[in-house]
Design a protein around this motif. Structure first.
Motif, PDB file in Angstrom:
ATOM      1  N   ARG A   2      -1.224   2.141  -4.915  1.00 30.43           N
ATOM      2  CA  ARG A   2      -1.518   0.835  -4.320  1.00 30.43           C
ATOM      3  C   ARG A   2      -2.927   0.630  -3.775  1.00 30.43           C
ATOM      4  O   ARG A   2      -3.406  -0.455  -3.798  1.00 30.43           O
TER       5      ARG A   2
ATOM      6  N   PHE B 232      -6.254   0.706 -12.749  1.00 29.09           N
ATOM      7  CA  PHE B 232      -6.331  -0.740 -12.884  1.00 29.09           C
ATOM      8  C   PHE B 232      -7.642  -1.173 -12.248  1.00 29.09           C
ATOM      9  O   PHE B 232      -7.869  -0.940 -11.057  1.00 29.09           O
TER      10      PHE B 232
ATOM     11  N   GLU C 224     -14.939 -15.450   1.418  1.00 28.11           N
ATOM     12  CA  GLU C 224     -13.646 -15.307   0.754  1.00 28.11           C
ATOM     13  C   GLU C 224     -13.812 -14.663  -0.613  1.00 28.11           C
ATOM     14  O   GLU C 224     -14.717 -15.017  -1.369  1.00 28.11           O
TER      15      GLU C 224
ATOM     16  N   GLU D 147      -8.296 -11.083 -13.470  1.00 25.23           N
ATOM     17  CA  GLU D 147      -6.930 -10.716 -13.849  1.00 25.23           C
ATOM     18  C   GLU D 147      -6.699  -9.208 -13.898  1.00 25.23           C
ATOM     19  O   GLU D 147      -5.561  -8.746 -13.915  1.00 25.23           O
TER      20      GLU D 147
ATOM     21  N   ARG E 224      -6.363  -2.877 -17.354  1.00 23.53           N
ATOM     22  CA  ARG E 224      -5.605  -1.631 -17.180  1.00 23.53           C
ATOM     23  C   ARG E 224      -6.096  -0.602 -18.181  1.00 23.53           C
ATOM     24  O   ARG E 224      -5.976  -0.803 -19.389  1.00 23.53           O
TER      25      ARG E 224
ATOM     26  N   GLN F  61      -8.290 -11.881   4.963  1.00 24.17           N
ATOM     27  CA  GLN F  61      -7.566 -12.512   3.862  1.00 24.17           C
ATOM     28  C   GLN F  61      -6.246 -11.787   3.626  1.00 24.17           C
ATOM     29  O   GLN F  61      -6.157 -10.560   3.800  1.00 24.17           O
TER      30      GLN F  61
ATOM     31  N   PHE G  21      -3.472 -11.268   0.463  1.00 25.11           N
ATOM     32  CA  PHE G  21      -3.305 -11.378  -0.989  1.00 25.11           C
ATOM     33  C   PHE G  21      -1.895 -10.965  -1.363  1.00 25.11           C
ATOM     34  O   PHE G  21      -1.281 -10.125  -0.706  1.00 25.11           O
TER      35      PHE G  21
ATOM     36  N   GLN H 214      -0.091  -9.283  -4.693  1.00 21.84           N
ATOM     37  CA  GLN H 214      -0.258  -8.723  -6.026  1.00 21.84           C
ATOM     38  C   GLN H 214       1.075  -8.816  -6.753  1.00 21.84           C
ATOM     39  O   GLN H 214       2.055  -8.177  -6.359  1.00 21.84           O
TER      40      GLN H 214
ATOM     41  N   TRP I  35       2.503  -8.145 -12.399  1.00 24.28           N
ATOM     42  CA  TRP I  35       1.573  -7.975 -13.511  1.00 24.28           C
ATOM     43  C   TRP I  35       0.205  -7.476 -13.036  1.00 24.28           C
ATOM     44  O   TRP I  35      -0.701  -7.296 -13.824  1.00 24.28           O
ATOM     45  N   GLY I  36       0.080  -7.308 -11.742  1.00 27.70           N
ATOM     46  CA  GLY I  36      -1.134  -6.731 -11.191  1.00 27.70           C
ATOM     47  C   GLY I  36      -2.137  -7.732 -10.647  1.00 27.70           C
ATOM     48  O   GLY I  36      -3.093  -7.343  -9.988  1.00 27.70           O
ATOM     49  N   GLN I  37      -1.937  -9.002 -10.930  1.00 30.30           N
ATOM     50  CA  GLN I  37      -2.930  -9.968 -10.495  1.00 30.30           C
ATOM     51  C   GLN I  37      -2.879 -10.168  -8.984  1.00 30.30           C
ATOM     52  O   GLN I  37      -1.803 -10.271  -8.401  1.00 30.30           O
ATOM     53  N   LEU I  38      -4.055 -10.223  -8.368  1.00 25.52           N
ATOM     54  CA  LEU I  38      -4.169 -10.456  -6.932  1.00 25.52           C
ATOM     55  C   LEU I  38      -4.377 -11.934  -6.680  1.00 25.52           C
ATOM     56  O   LEU I  38      -5.387 -12.511  -7.086  1.00 25.52           O
TER      57      LEU I  38
ATOM     58  N   ASN J 158      -4.807 -15.046  -4.016  1.00 24.34           N
ATOM     59  CA  ASN J 158      -5.199 -15.372  -2.646  1.00 24.34           C
ATOM     60  C   ASN J 158      -4.095 -16.178  -1.968  1.00 24.34           C
ATOM     61  O   ASN J 158      -3.671 -17.208  -2.484  1.00 24.34           O
TER      62      ASN J 158
ATOM     63  N   TYR K 228      -6.982 -17.386   3.693  1.00 23.46           N
ATOM     64  CA  TYR K 228      -8.240 -16.971   4.302  1.00 23.46           C
ATOM     65  C   TYR K 228      -8.116 -17.380   5.757  1.00 23.46           C
ATOM     66  O   TYR K 228      -8.088 -18.571   6.070  1.00 23.46           O
TER      67      TYR K 228
ATOM     68  N   PHE L 196      -1.354  -7.493   0.460  1.00 27.22           N
ATOM     69  CA  PHE L 196      -2.514  -6.816   1.028  1.00 27.22           C
ATOM     70  C   PHE L 196      -3.180  -7.683   2.074  1.00 27.22           C
ATOM     71  O   PHE L 196      -3.307  -8.899   1.915  1.00 27.22           O
TER      72      PHE L 196
ATOM     73  N   PHE M  19      -9.600  -2.968   2.730  1.00 25.57           N
ATOM     74  CA  PHE M  19      -8.209  -3.284   2.430  1.00 25.57           C
ATOM     75  C   PHE M  19      -7.246  -2.337   3.129  1.00 25.57           C
ATOM     76  O   PHE M  19      -7.523  -1.134   3.271  1.00 25.57           O
TER      77      PHE M  19
ATOM     78  N   GLY N  15      -1.248  -1.972   1.935  1.00 21.87           N
ATOM     79  CA  GLY N  15      -0.289  -2.922   1.398  1.00 21.87           C
ATOM     80  C   GLY N  15       1.130  -2.726   1.887  1.00 21.87           C
ATOM     81  O   GLY N  15       1.506  -1.660   2.382  1.00 21.87           O
ATOM     82  N   THR N  16       1.924  -3.782   1.745  1.00 19.06           N
ATOM     83  CA  THR N  16       3.364  -3.755   1.983  1.00 19.06           C
ATOM     84  C   THR N  16       4.050  -4.105   0.667  1.00 19.06           C
ATOM     85  O   THR N  16       3.784  -5.165   0.096  1.00 19.06           O
ATOM     86  N   GLN N  17       4.897  -3.189   0.194  1.00 22.61           N
ATOM     87  CA  GLN N  17       5.651  -3.432  -1.035  1.00 22.61           C
ATOM     88  C   GLN N  17       6.924  -4.194  -0.681  1.00 22.61           C
ATOM     89  O   GLN N  17       7.792  -3.663   0.001  1.00 22.61           O
TER      90      GLN N  17
END
Lengths: 112, 108
Positions: free
Chosen positions: A42, A88, A100, A105, A108, B33, B35, B37, B40-43, B45, B48, B86, B98, B101-103
């Motif tokens: 993570r 990743f 900000e 995307e 990987r 901030q 976020f 995730q 699919w891995g995309q972060l 927002n 803020y 995150f 960062f 994180g919390t899953q």
């Protein structure tokens, strides 16, 4: 509006092969740009950041390098990949007025 | 650098439940901030929020800068809320620090 794109999205490479990941930002000029890596477990690790063309700061010594040949283009490279380079990879840009951060995307990478 | 601690590290909920995620940081910050995730891995927002309270639909966030913490509230959770949340902070316009994180897992 601003957008950020990275490619390729997925990459499988043998050990010892070169790497090139590309990131471009649209809709803004002179952005601060960042490369992060997220390994299993993570955490996000900052690899490189750039405040302008040709200006690269490295956060962690490693097998990777970064370049910024144009204002809105940021490239992550390696001459010879290691197994430990798997992960990743995320490119990000920063809005200068507020700080900000916005991410692409992600790419990987699996090194075999 | 600034230390960022998020809790809990893992959270499992049933759909419809509410939850609170916490972010503690070790120094004064100019930027904070949240976020999400996705699988699919995309972060993405979320907020803020260097100080104060903001709301966006079922999500809201509060940052108490003087006490160095921020909270993310998720109400009536849905399976699409699953993923890692995150928190990231900084004190200058140089880099963000960062948390780990919390899953969050939401079951139907």
């Amino acid at each position: 509006s601003q957008t950020i794109h990275q490619w390729p999205a997925t990459l499988v490479q043998p050990v010892g092969s070169p790497l090139s990941l590309e990131c471009t930002v649209e809709g803004t000029s002179n952005p601060n740009l960042y490369w992060y890596r997220q390994a299993a477990g993570r955490g996000l690790q900052l690899l490189f950041y750039s405040v302008g063309i040709g200006q690269i700061s490295s956060e962690v010594p490693q097998n990777l390098s970064a370049s910024r040949p144009q204002d809105r283009q940021f490239i992550l490279s390696s001459k010879k990949l290691l197994l430990s380079d798997s992960g990743f990879y995320l490119c990000a840009w920063r809005r200068s007025s507020t700080g900000e951060l916005f991410f692409g995307e992600g790419s990987r990478l699996t090194v075999l | 650098g600034i230390q960022v601690e998020q809790s809990p590290p893992d959270l499992i909920l049933q759909e419809g439940a509410n939850s609170t995620l916490r972010c503690n940081f070790s120094d004064s910050v100019n930027n904070l901030q949240w976020f999400h995730q996705n699988p699919w891995g995309q972060l993405i927002n979320l907020f803020y929020i260097p100080s104060g309270t903001k709301q966006n639909g079922r999500l809201s966030a509060t940052t108490v800068a003087t006490e160095r913490y921020s909270l993310l509230y998720i109400s009536s959770s849905q399976t699409t809320d699953s993923g890692v949340y995150f928190c990231a902070v900084d004190s200058t316009l140089g880099r963000l620090y960062f948390g780990r994180g919390t899953q969050l897992t939401v079951w139907p």
